[in-house]
Design an enzyme around this catalytic site. Structure first.
Site, PDB file in Angstrom:
ATOM      1  N   GLY A 307       1.170  -1.182  -0.107  1.00 53.99           N
ATOM      2  CA  GLY A 307       0.340  -0.353  -0.169  1.00 53.99           C
ATOM      3  C   GLY A 307       0.871   1.338   0.055  1.00 53.99           C
ATOM      4  NE  ARG A 310       8.294   6.282   0.487  1.00 55.01           N
ATOM      5  CZ  ARG A 310      10.045   6.492   0.167  1.00 55.01           C
ATOM      6  NH1 ARG A 310      10.348   7.955   0.641  1.00 55.01           N
ATOM      7  NH2 ARG A 310      10.836   5.867  -0.683  1.00 55.01           N
ATOM      8  NE  ARG A 395       4.375   9.652  -6.766  1.00 56.56           N
ATOM      9  CZ  ARG A 395       4.767   8.135  -6.260  1.00 56.56           C
ATOM     10  NH1 ARG A 395       5.695   7.969  -7.162  1.00 56.56           N
ATOM     11  NH2 ARG A 395       4.060   7.778  -5.705  1.00 56.56           N
ATOM     12  CG  ASP A 493       4.583  -3.193  -4.797  1.00 52.65           C
ATOM     13  OD1 ASP A 493       6.167  -4.162  -5.341  1.00 52.65           O
ATOM     14  OD2 ASP A 493       5.525  -2.221  -4.814  1.00 52.65           O
TER      15      ASP A 493
END
Ligand code: AMP
Ligand code: MG
Length: 770
Positions: A307, A310, A395, A493
Site C-alpha cells: 500500500g 508514504r 507527483r 507493486d
C-alpha cells in the site's frame, strides 16, 4: 480561470476512485478525517491490515518525524524534554513505587498508566487533524497544531513549469518558480514558503485557501502549504460531519484493526453494493485525501499488504479542457495505515531524483508519471544510510493503480473488490467499449451462472483489461531498453496499470553500455538488471493474469461480465475451474502478444533513433540493431548515439569516422578490434541510409530529435541533490531541469560537462525506500 489548490476542479463524481471503490471500514468516509480525531487519531497512521476488501483508506498528509517526538507535557522550563523521555522516566518511577503491590495490582495499575500515556499522545495527534468547525463556520484546512512550532517549516525547492502547463494549467501557483530561483543560495527565515516560520515573516496565514487565485505572493503560499502536506484538502459540509462520520469512530474496535483481514466468507455482496451505491449516488459526498491499498511480489516473493506507505493522493483533479484526469499525490508526506515499519518520509535526494527523472522521461516521450514540485523540510531529519533531511515530491498521474492493487484482493479472496476494481479500471480509466459498472445493480442470489442473459451485465472486461496493461507496459519497457533507462525495482507493486513509469527509486540511465548493468545495490542477483527488464514485465503480467484468472474463465464461459456476488458466492472449486479455463484459454496468447509487442516496439524505437526504415523484422534485429547493441558495449550510450547523428552528412571516410566515434564515446581508449567492428557496422548502416527516401540532411536532423544530447547521469542527480541540500542551490537544479526538458538541444557553455561520463553509474545510488 485559475483555481487555488483546495478548490481545484475534481474528476466528475461518477469517475472518482473514492466514489467507485471501497473505503477502509475504519475510515468509511472522508468525514472520518474529522471524526476520527475525536476518538483515536493514531489509527489514521498506525500500521494495520486494512480489511473488508477495502481499496483505499482516507488519511491526511502529516509529515512529522517518526517515531513521533512531541515535547513533554507541562514542560514549563522549556528544557526540551520529549514526551517519550518524560514517559520513560515516569515508568521507571512507577516501577520503583509499586514494588510493594501484588502482581495483579501492579498489572492493573500499569495498564491504567499505559492508557493514560496513550491518551497523551492521542491528544497531541488530535491537534494535528481537522477540527469540527463551530456551527455555521467552514472547515479550517490548517488544524491548530499545524500552525505552531510542532509543524515543520517548508521550502519549495523545485518546480516544473512544463508539468504545470501540460497537466494542471488551471492551478494557481503564483510566483513560486521565480521565487524559488530568487532564493537560490540563500538561507534564513524568509526562504521558507510554508509553515510557522513563513507565517511569522508574512505576518499571518495565507488568505483565501479555497478561493480563486488572488495575488501571486498569496497564491504561492497557498500552493506551498498544499505541496508541503500542511493544508488538509478535505471537502465536507458541516451538516455531514455527524451523520457521515459517526461510523468511523463507532465501527472501530481495536481487535478488528489488529487481528488481520476479515474472512471474506463473513462478507456479503450486499454490503459492497450498498456501500458503493450509496456513495456514487450521493451528490454532496464528502471528498478527502487517501492512500491506496495494494500488495505485490517483491523480488519474486509475495509480500502481502503493502500500500501507499508514504504517498497520499490529495485530489483527483480534472482538466475540463483536455478532459483529462490527474491524481495529485504527495510522496513523503508522513505515515499512513500502510507504512508498516517505515517513517512515511522521503529524503531530499530521492525526491529530487524522482522529480528530475520524471520530467526527463516525459521529454523523451517515454510514458511516465509527472512531477510538479519538490518541497524541502530542512528542519525534519530522516534517518537512512546516514542522517539527512526530508522532502516531499508532488507527483501527478492519471491513476496510481498498480498490478499489486488487483493482487491484494485476489490473494485475500476479496472477489467483489476484484470485480469493482476491474469495472472501474475498464470503464473509467481505459474506456473499454461496452463495460458496465454494476455497482448500482442488485445482487444476483440465484447464482444461475449458466445463464448467458447479458441484459443486466456488461461485456466481458478482464481479457481486454489485461491485454491493455500488457501492451502499455510492453511499449513503455521497449522504450526503457532503447533509451537505457533502468527502473531498479520492478516489483509488481511498482508497475502501473496504465503503463506509465512510476515509483522512481534507485533508477539509473545507462552511461557506459553494459546490458548486465544493475542499478539497485540491494539487487544481488541482478533480477532487475537492464537486460532482465522485459522478462520482469512478463513476470508481472503473469501475476496479473493469475489474479484475474477466475474472471477470465467466467467471462469466457458466460460471454458477459460477472454480476455482483457471482464471483464471491461461488465456491473455491468453482472458481478454480474458472481460473483453469481462463488460463488455458488466454494466458499463452496474452504472453505471446506481450513478447511480440516488446520486440516490435523495441525495434521501432531503435529504427527511429537510427533514422532508417524497417527492412523486415528479422533483418532489422539481426543485421542492424543487435550488432549495434553489441558495439555499444563499453561506449557511453548517449554520447555514442548523439555522435552518430553526424554520420549521414559526414565528409569523413567510414574508417576515420569509426575511429573518431569510438574515441569520442569511450571512457578509456579501446582496442583496434572495437574500431574495426564500428567500421563494419557503419558500412552496413550506410546501406540502410542509402535505402531511405529521405535526404541525408533530413535524416540527420530527425536523428537529433530522437537521440538526446543530454542524459540524466547519476553524478548529475547526485551533485544537484548535494548542492541543494548543503548550499540551497536551486539554480543548479534549474539548470539540470532545463536540460531534462530540452534533452535534444546541443549542450552549450556550462552544460557541456554534462557529457562527462563521470563516476560510475552505481556510485551513491540511494537505496530502494529512501
Ligand atoms: P518501493 O519499492 O520503494 O516503491 O516501496 C515498497 C513499499 O514500501 C511501498 O508500499 C511503499 O509505500 C513502502 N515504503 C517505502 N518507503 C517507505 C517509508 N519511508 N515509510 C513508509 N512506507 C514506505
Ligand atoms: Mg512503490
Amino acid at each position: 480561470m485559475k483555481y487555488r489548490p483546495l478548490s481545484l476542479p475534481r474528476v466528475p463524481a461518477a469517475q472518482q476512485v473514492t466514489a467507485n471503490l471501497l473505503a477502509d471500514p475504519v475510515t468509511p468516509t472522508a468525514g472520518a478525517l474529522v471524526a476520527m480525531p475525536v476518538g483515536y487519531p493514531s489509527l489514521l497512521r498506525r500500521a494495520r491490515f486494512v480489511q473488508n476488501g477495502a481499496h483505499f483508506s482516507y488519511v491526511s498528509p502529516l509529515p512529522l518525524l517518526f517515531p513521533y517526538e512531541f515535547p513533554a507535557q507541562n514542560d514549563q522550563q522549556g528544557d526540551q524534554t520529549t514526551l517519550g523521555e518524560q514517559q520513560k522516566s515516569e515508568i521507571q518511577a512507577e516501577q520503583e513505587q509499586d514494588s510493594d503491590l501484588d502482581d495483579a495490582q501492579r498489572e492493573e495499575k500499569a495498564k491504567a498508566n499505559a492508557v493514560r500515556r496513550m491518551d497523551q499522545i492521542e491528544d497531541i495527534l488530535r491537534g494535528y487533524e481537522v477540527q469540527i468547525p463551530a456551527p455555521g463556520q467552514k472547515i479550517d484546512p490548517i488544524p491548530p497544531r499545524r500552525r505552531g512550532s510542532g509543524c515543520p517549516s517548508a521550502r519549495v525547492v523545485a518546480f516544473s513549469p512544463e508539468c504545470h502547463t501540460q497537466c494542471l494549467p488551471h492551478l494557481a501557483v503564483g510566483d513560486v518558480h521565480a521565487w524559488l530561483l530568487a532564493n537560490s543560495g540563500k538561507e534564513g527565515p524568509d526562504t521558507y514558503s510554508s509553515g510557522p516560520i513563513a507565517d511569522a515573516i508574512a505576518g499571518g496565514m495565507p488568505s483565501q485557501y479555497g478561493e480563486e487565485a488572488g495575488d501571486d505572493h498569496e497564491a504561492r503560499r497557498a500552493f506551498s502549504d498544499w505541496a508541503a502536506g500542511r493544508a488538509v484538502p478535505l471537502h465536507i459540509q458541516s451538516d455531514q460531519i455527524n451523520s457521515e462520520s459517526g461510523p468511523g469512530v463507532q465501527f472501530f474496535n481495536e481487535a478488528d484493526a489488529n487481528e488481520g483481514w476479515k474472512k471474506p466468507a463473513e462478507e456479503t455482496p450486499e454490503r459492497y453494493s450498498t456501500e458503493v451505491t450509496k456513495r456514487v449516488s450521493d451528490k454532496n459526498r464528502a471528498y478527502g485525501p487517501y492512500s491506496l491499498r495494494y500488495g505485490g511480489h517483491q523480488f519474486g516473493e509475495w509480500a502481502g499488504q503493502l500500500g501507499d506507505g508514504r504517498a497520499v493522493t490529495l485530489v483527483e483533479a480534472w482538466d475540463a479542457e483536455s478532459q483529462q484526469r490527474w491524481e495529485v499525490q504527495l510522496k513523503g508526506a508522513g505515515r499512513t495505515p500502510f507504512s508498516r515499519f517505515g517513517d512515511g518520509l522521503a529524503t531530499l535526494k530521492s525526491s529530487l531524483r524522482e522529480f528530475l527523472a520524471s520530467e526527463y522521461m516525459a521529454a523523451l516521450q517515454i510514458p511516465t508519471s509527472r512531477s510538479l514540485a519538490v518541497t524541502s523540510l530542512p528542519d525534519l531529519p530522516v534517518a537512512r544510510e546516514s542522517l539527512t533531511s526530508a522532502a516531499i515530491a508532488m507527483r501527478i498521474n492519471p491513476s496510481w493503480l498498480r498490478i499489486g492493487n488487483f493482487q491484494i484482493h485476489s490473494k485475500r479472496q476479496e472477489w467483489e473488490s476484484v470485480r469493482l476494481l476491474g469495472e472501474f479500471v475498464a470503464h473509467d480509466l481505459m474506456h473499454l467499449d461496452g463495460v458496465k459498472k454494476s455497482s448500482t445493480s442488485s445482487v444476483d442470489h440465484s447464482l444461475s451462472t449458466d445463464s448467458t442473459d447479458s441484459s443486466n451485465s456488461g461485456k466481458p472486461w478482464s481479457e481486454r483489461l489485461i491485454r491493455e496493461v500488457a501492451l502499455r507496459n510492453a511499449r513503455t519497457c521497449a522504450l526503457w531498453q532503447a533509451y537505457g533507462f533502468m527502473h531498479g525495482v520492478l516489483n509488481t507493486d511498482n508497475i502501473c496499470l496504465l503503463g506509465e513509469t512510476i515509483d522512481y527509486g534507485p533508477y539509473g540511465f545507462m552511461d557506459v553500455f553494459d546490458d548486465a548493468q544493475i542499478c539497485n545495490h540491494s539487487d544481488y542477483s541482478g533480477r532487475y538488471s537492464y537486460r532482465m527488464q522485459p522478462t520482469m514485465i512478463l513476470y508481472a503480467i503473469d501475476q496479473l493474469l493469475e489474479s484475474l484468472a477466475p474472471v477470465l474463465g467466467f467471462e469466457d464461459i458466460h460471454q458477459r461480465a460477472p454480476r455482483p456476488g457471482e464471483l464471491l458466492l461461488a465456491d473455491d472449486s468453482q472458481r478454480a475451474i474458472w481460473a483453469d479455463h481462463g488460463m488455458d484459454t488466454f494466458a499463452e496468447s496474452i504472453r505471446d502478444q506481450l513478447k511480440n509487442t516488446l520486440l516490435s516496439e523495441w525495434a521501432n524505437a531503435w529504427l527511429l533513433r537510427l533514422g532508417v526504415q524497417s527492412q523486415g523484422a528479422s533483418q532489422d534485429k539481426s543485421q542492424l540493431i543487435d550488432p549495434l547493441v553489441d558495439l555499444l558495449t563499453g561506449l557511453d550510450m548517449t554520447n555514442a548515439l548523439r555522435y552518430l547523428c553526424e554520420f549521414p552528412t559526414t565528409d569523413k571516410t567510414v574508417s576515420s569516422f569509426a575511429k573518431d566515434w569510438v574515441d569520442y564515446a569511450a571512457r578509456e581508449s579501446l582496442s583496434e578490434n572495437k574500431i574495426q567492428s564500428a567500421e563494419a557496422w557503419l558500412n552496413e548502416y550506410s546501406q540502410w541510409l542509402r535505402a531511405s527516401p529521405q535526404s541525408a540532411e533530413d535524416i540527420a536532423s530527425h536523428m537529433r530529435r530522437k537521440n538526446p544530447a543530454f542524459t540524466l547521469r547519476n553524478w548529475i542527480t547526485d551533485e544537484a541533490a548535494n548542492r541543494l541540500e548543503f548550499q540551497q542551490d536551486t539554480a543548479f537544479v534549474e539548470q539540470v531541469r532545463k536540460r531534462c526538458v530540452h534533452p535534444f538541444d546541443d549542450l552549450q557553455g556550462d552544460d557541456i560537462r554534462f557529457q562527462d561520463i563521470g563516476s560510475e553509474l552505481t556510485c551513491n545510488l540511494p537505496s530502494c525506500s529512501s
